[in-house]
Design an enzyme around this catalytic site. Sequence first.
Site, PDB file in Angstrom:
ATOM      1  N   ILE A 203       0.857  -1.184   0.000  1.00 53.31           N
ATOM      2  CA  ILE A 203       0.000   0.000   0.000  1.00 53.31           C
ATOM      3  C   ILE A 203       0.896   1.238   0.000  1.00 53.31           C
ATOM      4  CG2 ILE A 203      -1.893   1.201   1.150  1.00 53.31           C
ATOM      5  CD1 ILE A 203      -2.533  -1.652   0.157  1.00 53.31           C
ATOM      6  N   LYS A 237       8.480   2.483  15.309  1.00 55.24           N
ATOM      7  CA  LYS A 237       7.750   3.711  15.589  1.00 55.24           C
ATOM      8  C   LYS A 237       8.633   4.730  16.303  1.00 55.24           C
ATOM      9  CE  LYS A 237       3.661   0.827  16.023  1.00 55.24           C
ATOM     10  NZ  LYS A 237       2.736   0.167  16.978  1.00 55.24           N
ATOM     11  N   ARG A 292      -0.658  -7.778  23.317  1.00 53.12           N
ATOM     12  CA  ARG A 292       0.027  -7.295  24.518  1.00 53.12           C
ATOM     13  C   ARG A 292      -0.254  -5.810  24.673  1.00 53.12           C
ATOM     14  NH1 ARG A 292       3.806  -4.404  21.793  1.00 53.12           N
ATOM     15  NH2 ARG A 292       4.662  -5.319  19.910  1.00 53.12           N
ATOM     16  N   VAL A 295       3.937  -0.083  23.647  1.00 51.56           N
ATOM     17  CA  VAL A 295       4.800   0.994  24.124  1.00 51.56           C
ATOM     18  C   VAL A 295       4.020   2.307  24.192  1.00 51.56           C
ATOM     19  CG1 VAL A 295       6.850   2.392  23.601  1.00 51.56           C
ATOM     20  CG2 VAL A 295       6.901  -0.087  23.216  1.00 51.56           C
TER      21      VAL A 295
END
Length: 450
Positions: A203, A237, A292, A295
Amino acid sequence: MFSKILIANRGEIAVRIIRACREMDIETVAVYSTADAEALHTQLADEAVCIGEANPLKSYLDMKSILSAAVLTGAEAIHPGFGFLSENSKFATMCEECGITFIGPTADMIDRMGNKSEARKTMIAAGVPVVPGSEGAIESIEAGLALAEDIGFPVMIKASAGGGGRGMRIAHNKDEFINNFNTAQAEARTAFGDDTMYIEKYIEEPRHIEFQIIGDEHGHVIHLGERDCSIQRRHQKVIEEAPSAALTEEIRVAMGKDAVKAARSINYKNAGTIEFLLDKHGVYYFIEMNTRIQVEHPITEMITGIDLIKEQLRVAAGEELSIGQEDVVIKGHAIECRINAEDPSNNFMPSPGKIDQLYIPGGFGVRVDSAVYNQYKIPPNYDSMIAKLIVHDTDRDKAIGKMKRALGEFVVNGIKTNIDFQYALINNEKFQKNQIDTAFIEKNWSDLNA
């Protein structure tokens, strides 16, 4: 509710969990390696147990040592944080066999959603939109090439057991596909011990949008809005925002419903994220689920006022969620910058060492999650993130202004950090105008390093 919990992690997430437990009158046990003897989480917990050497394979990834520490100290549950053993189904099973609650989803849920190709098949069956690509694992490079030519280049080659950008390559044509498939497969074999691969349509100019979901064992599943994680470097990130300035209210509602549908399809319990790619035309696709706490969970907490760690603990103890979907109200805008001990001028090489001087910013709407302190010596053995700087204000422009101010106050001397690089990102005109996608750093590299 539990009376004692062991935290199978280190750094800021261990500190974050300890603080939530203390507010709930739950005793905590910290585990640490020999490199972390002076770490903050060992000082804040009620008890601390050394579980091995600095090498994480001989400490934080040593399942038997961690379980032994839990049994020794009488801990009823283990919170794995993120990273390390947080998405390890074998560890979840071992906890269950030892009569210790794993604060997370079941081993079956981890396996079903941790394997990217299996997760894809599950989402297709649930009616959640997915990126065009293989139905499951690719049997051979020839089969992969045939499919790539069928759906059209460019395509993304991904490891089924992948994560963190490893085992992932883009191919723009046949020759690139063959070379990159072999490279990605070899990388996956080394990193995960699993070289099964799948492919998806690549994409172009996407935004990375993730929805925070949480469910309990009583059948309740809700979402707490989305986060925009498009500012990335090598699939890692760097800056996260909540909510996303790219979503219309119509898209937001539809994605939220699909996120809940995805979690319900596996009867999910505990916290997790449903990850989507949003293309430049406003079309979105499921890409994966993280089973989970993330962060970047603090920015969701800032805009909702909901403590995600406490909700995790309630769910794991068998209680119902303390909130329903109608109780989730998004207020304002939050931004998180990951502060790393690394040198941006030297290809972001890690910069461990002693912090000679530290000043952490504060003020209204500023939060810092960290485990470092003045004179703390950062070990070279673990992830380079040393703090998360989070700000909250009434809208995105004001939050950006607050982040500029907070980054300007942040002082860490004695080591290299990415604070100046984060400052350049926040001050970038295109970032401020919300003209971003997952390749933003790569596209604007010269401006960011002027």
